[in-house]
Motif scaffolding. Sequence first.
Motif, PDB file in Angstrom:
ATOM      1  N   ASP A   1       8.042  -4.251 -11.631  1.00  0.00           N
ATOM      2  CA  ASP A   1       8.665  -4.640 -12.898  1.00  0.00           C
ATOM      3  C   ASP A   1       9.619  -5.817 -12.727  1.00  0.00           C
ATOM      4  O   ASP A   1      10.336  -6.183 -13.664  1.00  0.00           O
ATOM      5  N   ILE A   2       9.641  -6.387 -11.533  1.00  0.00           N
ATOM      6  CA  ILE A   2      10.529  -7.517 -11.241  1.00  0.00           C
ATOM      7  C   ILE A   2       9.689  -8.718 -10.835  1.00  0.00           C
ATOM      8  O   ILE A   2       8.830  -8.619  -9.951  1.00  0.00           O
ATOM      9  N   ILE A   3       9.941  -9.845 -11.487  1.00  0.00           N
ATOM     10  CA  ILE A   3       9.202 -11.075 -11.199  1.00  0.00           C
ATOM     11  C   ILE A   3      10.206 -12.181 -10.919  1.00  0.00           C
ATOM     12  O   ILE A   3      11.106 -12.438 -11.722  1.00  0.00           O
ATOM     13  N   LEU A   4      10.050 -12.818  -9.774  1.00  0.00           N
ATOM     14  CA  LEU A   4      10.926 -13.930  -9.411  1.00  0.00           C
ATOM     15  C   LEU A   4      10.476 -15.195 -10.128  1.00  0.00           C
ATOM     16  O   LEU A   4       9.281 -15.463 -10.259  1.00  0.00           O
ATOM     17  N   THR A   5      11.462 -15.961 -10.595  1.00  0.00           N
ATOM     18  CA  THR A   5      11.172 -17.113 -11.454  1.00  0.00           C
ATOM     19  C   THR A   5      11.984 -18.329 -11.003  1.00  0.00           C
ATOM     20  O   THR A   5      12.977 -18.203 -10.283  1.00  0.00           O
ATOM     21  N   ASP A   6      11.569 -19.503 -11.436  1.00  0.00           N
ATOM     22  CA  ASP A   6      12.320 -20.730 -11.166  1.00  0.00           C
ATOM     23  C   ASP A   6      13.477 -20.834 -12.158  1.00  0.00           C
ATOM     24  O   ASP A   6      13.411 -21.546 -13.160  1.00  0.00           O
ATOM     25  N   GLY A   7      14.559 -20.105 -11.883  1.00  0.00           N
ATOM     26  CA  GLY A   7      15.640 -19.987 -12.842  1.00  0.00           C
ATOM     27  C   GLY A   7      15.248 -19.029 -13.953  1.00  0.00           C
ATOM     28  O   GLY A   7      14.095 -18.588 -14.044  1.00  0.00           O
ATOM     29  N   ALA A   8      16.203 -18.709 -14.816  1.00  0.00           N
ATOM     30  CA  ALA A   8      15.898 -17.811 -15.933  1.00  0.00           C
ATOM     31  C   ALA A   8      14.980 -18.475 -16.952  1.00  0.00           C
ATOM     32  O   ALA A   8      14.162 -17.810 -17.590  1.00  0.00           O
ATOM     33  N   SER A   9      15.094 -19.789 -17.099  1.00  0.00           N
ATOM     34  CA  SER A   9      14.366 -20.498 -18.158  1.00  0.00           C
ATOM     35  C   SER A   9      12.857 -20.307 -18.070  1.00  0.00           C
ATOM     36  O   SER A   9      12.187 -20.148 -19.092  1.00  0.00           O
ATOM     37  N   SER A  10      12.316 -20.338 -16.851  1.00  0.00           N
ATOM     38  CA  SER A  10      10.856 -20.228 -16.735  1.00  0.00           C
ATOM     39  C   SER A  10      10.376 -18.829 -17.101  1.00  0.00           C
ATOM     40  O   SER A  10       9.282 -18.659 -17.653  1.00  0.00           O
ATOM     41  N   GLY A  11      11.187 -17.805 -16.817  1.00  0.00           N
ATOM     42  CA  GLY A  11      10.816 -16.453 -17.216  1.00  0.00           C
ATOM     43  C   GLY A  11      10.855 -16.285 -18.723  1.00  0.00           C
ATOM     44  O   GLY A  11       9.964 -15.666 -19.326  1.00  0.00           O
ATOM     45  N   ILE A  12      11.877 -16.857 -19.362  1.00  0.00           N
ATOM     46  CA  ILE A  12      11.992 -16.803 -20.821  1.00  0.00           C
ATOM     47  C   ILE A  12      10.813 -17.527 -21.462  1.00  0.00           C
ATOM     48  O   ILE A  12      10.192 -17.025 -22.412  1.00  0.00           O
ATOM     49  N   THR A  13      10.495 -18.701 -20.931  1.00  0.00           N
ATOM     50  CA  THR A  13       9.369 -19.475 -21.470  1.00  0.00           C
ATOM     51  C   THR A  13       8.056 -18.732 -21.305  1.00  0.00           C
ATOM     52  O   THR A  13       7.221 -18.700 -22.228  1.00  0.00           O
ATOM     53  N   LEU A  14       7.863 -18.127 -20.143  1.00  0.00           N
ATOM     54  CA  LEU A  14       6.647 -17.335 -19.890  1.00  0.00           C
ATOM     55  C   LEU A  14       6.489 -16.244 -20.940  1.00  0.00           C
ATOM     56  O   LEU A  14       5.412 -16.077 -21.536  1.00  0.00           O
ATOM     57  N   MET A  15       7.568 -15.513 -21.221  1.00  0.00           N
ATOM     58  CA  MET A  15       7.467 -14.381 -22.131  1.00  0.00           C
ATOM     59  C   MET A  15       7.314 -14.822 -23.581  1.00  0.00           C
ATOM     60  O   MET A  15       6.614 -14.172 -24.365  1.00  0.00           O
ATOM     61  N   PHE A  16       7.944 -15.929 -23.962  1.00  0.00           N
ATOM     62  CA  PHE A  16       7.722 -16.464 -25.306  1.00  0.00           C
ATOM     63  C   PHE A  16       6.252 -16.816 -25.495  1.00  0.00           C
ATOM     64  O   PHE A  16       5.645 -16.506 -26.524  1.00  0.00           O
TER      65      PHE A  16
ATOM     66  N   SER B   1      -0.457 -13.896 -16.023  1.00  0.00           N
ATOM     67  CA  SER B   1       0.100 -15.195 -16.411  1.00  0.00           C
ATOM     68  C   SER B   1       0.950 -15.791 -15.296  1.00  0.00           C
ATOM     69  O   SER B   1       0.913 -16.993 -15.046  1.00  0.00           O
ATOM     70  N   LYS B   2       1.720 -14.935 -14.612  1.00  0.00           N
ATOM     71  CA  LYS B   2       2.520 -15.424 -13.489  1.00  0.00           C
ATOM     72  C   LYS B   2       1.620 -15.871 -12.340  1.00  0.00           C
ATOM     73  O   LYS B   2       1.917 -16.863 -11.649  1.00  0.00           O
ATOM     74  N   THR B   3       0.502 -15.182 -12.146  1.00  0.00           N
ATOM     75  CA  THR B   3      -0.434 -15.559 -11.096  1.00  0.00           C
ATOM     76  C   THR B   3      -1.045 -16.931 -11.373  1.00  0.00           C
ATOM     77  O   THR B   3      -1.217 -17.744 -10.464  1.00  0.00           O
ATOM     78  N   ILE B   4      -1.348 -17.199 -12.631  1.00  0.00           N
ATOM     79  CA  ILE B   4      -1.897 -18.513 -13.004  1.00  0.00           C
ATOM     80  C   ILE B   4      -0.905 -19.616 -12.655  1.00  0.00           C
ATOM     81  O   ILE B   4      -1.283 -20.698 -12.197  1.00  0.00           O
ATOM     82  N   MET B   5       0.389 -19.346 -12.843  1.00  0.00           N
ATOM     83  CA  MET B   5       1.441 -20.333 -12.553  1.00  0.00           C
ATOM     84  C   MET B   5       1.789 -20.388 -11.064  1.00  0.00           C
ATOM     85  O   MET B   5       2.545 -21.265 -10.633  1.00  0.00           O
ATOM     86  N   LEU B   6       1.257 -19.471 -10.271  1.00  0.00           N
ATOM     87  CA  LEU B   6       1.583 -19.306  -8.850  1.00  0.00           C
ATOM     88  C   LEU B   6       3.037 -18.847  -8.699  1.00  0.00           C
ATOM     89  O   LEU B   6       3.732 -18.579  -9.671  1.00  0.00           O
ATOM     90  N   CYS B   7       3.497 -18.759  -7.468  1.00  0.00           N
ATOM     91  CA  CYS B   7       4.828 -18.203  -7.222  1.00  0.00           C
ATOM     92  C   CYS B   7       5.914 -19.198  -7.602  1.00  0.00           C
ATOM     93  O   CYS B   7       5.684 -20.409  -7.681  1.00  0.00           O
ATOM     94  N   SER B   8       7.109 -18.682  -7.839  1.00  0.00           N
ATOM     95  CA  SER B   8       8.266 -19.561  -7.983  1.00  0.00           C
ATOM     96  C   SER B   8       8.604 -20.124  -6.608  1.00  0.00           C
ATOM     97  O   SER B   8       8.129 -19.628  -5.576  1.00  0.00           O
ATOM     98  N   ASN B   9       9.422 -21.167  -6.569  1.00  0.00           N
ATOM     99  CA  ASN B   9       9.699 -21.799  -5.276  1.00  0.00           C
ATOM    100  C   ASN B   9      10.392 -20.822  -4.329  1.00  0.00           C
ATOM    101  O   ASN B   9      11.251 -20.048  -4.726  1.00  0.00           O
ATOM    102  N   THR B  10      10.005 -20.867  -3.082  1.00  0.00           N
ATOM    103  CA  THR B  10      10.449 -19.850  -2.126  1.00  0.00           C
ATOM    104  C   THR B  10      11.907 -20.028  -1.714  1.00  0.00           C
ATOM    105  O   THR B  10      12.567 -19.051  -1.360  1.00  0.00           O
TER     106      THR B  10
END
Length: 487
Positions: A144-159, A329-338
């Motif tokens: 239930d936890i997904i790492l993102t490039d800052g909060a903005s990319s997670g918000i954009t993904l969910m929108f 959808s996160k898989t399509i975008m690949l991982c956030s920066n390590t």
Amino acid sequence: MKQLSKSIRYAYWNTIKDINPLFVEAQYAVRGQVPSMAATIQEEINSGKKYPFDSITELNIGNPQTFGQKPITFNRSVLSSMLDPNILKYQSGDVQRRVKFYNDKIGFQVGAYSQSPGYPIIREAIANFIQKRDATKNKPSINDIILTDGASSGITLMFNLLLKDKNDGVMIPIPQYPLYSAVIAQCGAQQIPYYLVEDKNWSAEKQQLEEQYSKARRNGINPRILVCINPGNPTGQVFDKQSIAEMIKFAADKKITIFADEVYQENIYDSKKKFISFRKVANELNLDVEIYSFHSISKGITGECGLRGGYMEITSKIDSEVHFQIHKSKTIMLCSNTVGQLMTGLMVTPPTVEEGCTESTVQQYNDECKSLFTSLQRRAAVVTQYLNQTKGVSCQPIEGAMYAFPRIYLSDKYIQHAKKLGYEPDVLYCLDLLKETGLVVVPGSGFLQYPGTYHFRMTILILPEEKLLAKMKIFQQWHESYLSKFQ
């Protein structure tokens, strides 16, 4: 080969009419008209043009390290050693121990892709952090936890996942962070404003939520998401438990998904206030409501904006197919920066004696964090004080986050003057402030505001603190002189 004619050589294949109109419509005031002019002025200063100041002061964005905030030593030492194992031998034993812990799980392969949701070891650390923060028995699943490039990319993904068409709406607090209005526009959905009450320190009122929900329904809009920013950006308020509970009950009753933007959870300066997560209150209420929460390394004490790290948590049970689509959808975008992933792990896992760290390492870490926090606390107080001592300005207490959002009282004469020149009054005010003092602030209209009121947003981050004090005095003198011409 015959040379192409000049007209053909400079012909563009794509013009503005070829761009997706939804993206053209999107606006982002934090880097909008005023900051753009500021960049031009700085270039002119660098080229020798004279202004009443030597350089611009960027108060438009919460970017701690650009003002000189130092990164946390332990965090950077571990991160640098993960990036370059050759320097590990020069690090302390405590840093070496943490690097070995990560290396055993990850390896020195920071340049390789991780799993698309992020390193499992970091997601596990976040789950532990959330459980400890909320003092709950049940620990979140790392699924239930997904790492993102800052909060903005997670918000954009969910929108992008949840907004289907132009009839879907998002309830956003006004004033709001411009990311929300921009991404809503890009998705082709509708904004549903709910106004925070300034005189009650930017409180969220249930009556306002109900009124705006009903109005949207009457206009054929389907409210899908309720955005809650706590602590507030740009307003700096900290919601109490009762306010959070009312918003959760409202969302549960209307079957609206909550986006809990909690990136400033470490930035609470009022000793009478404390951070309470939407997740914690929802669990205590035992209500059936979907919540997605977002956190970031850019703010708090970490302040690592450029490393672009953060996470989103699916905080409640959701349909398994929806869960699958989020991960797909996160898989399509690949991982956030390590690098951002590792810094997120460091943010939620400070060094402790329990993990084997020496007391001196733990003390240094705590001292650095305390020094940064108390400095932010003092700066919040200084900004609040000077704004409220300025004639024609009022500012609610900065309880949290990194900004002030003062109201400026503009005369009818000034408002007519601005409109005659083709500007919104607060935009002209901010442009003139920039041109005459070098201070870069963002007009309140970029965040949206209650009709007939005018504001601007400024950050409290200027360092050293003496410089902040000097800049506040410059603002105060300029404001009173500037507006005296329009009485």
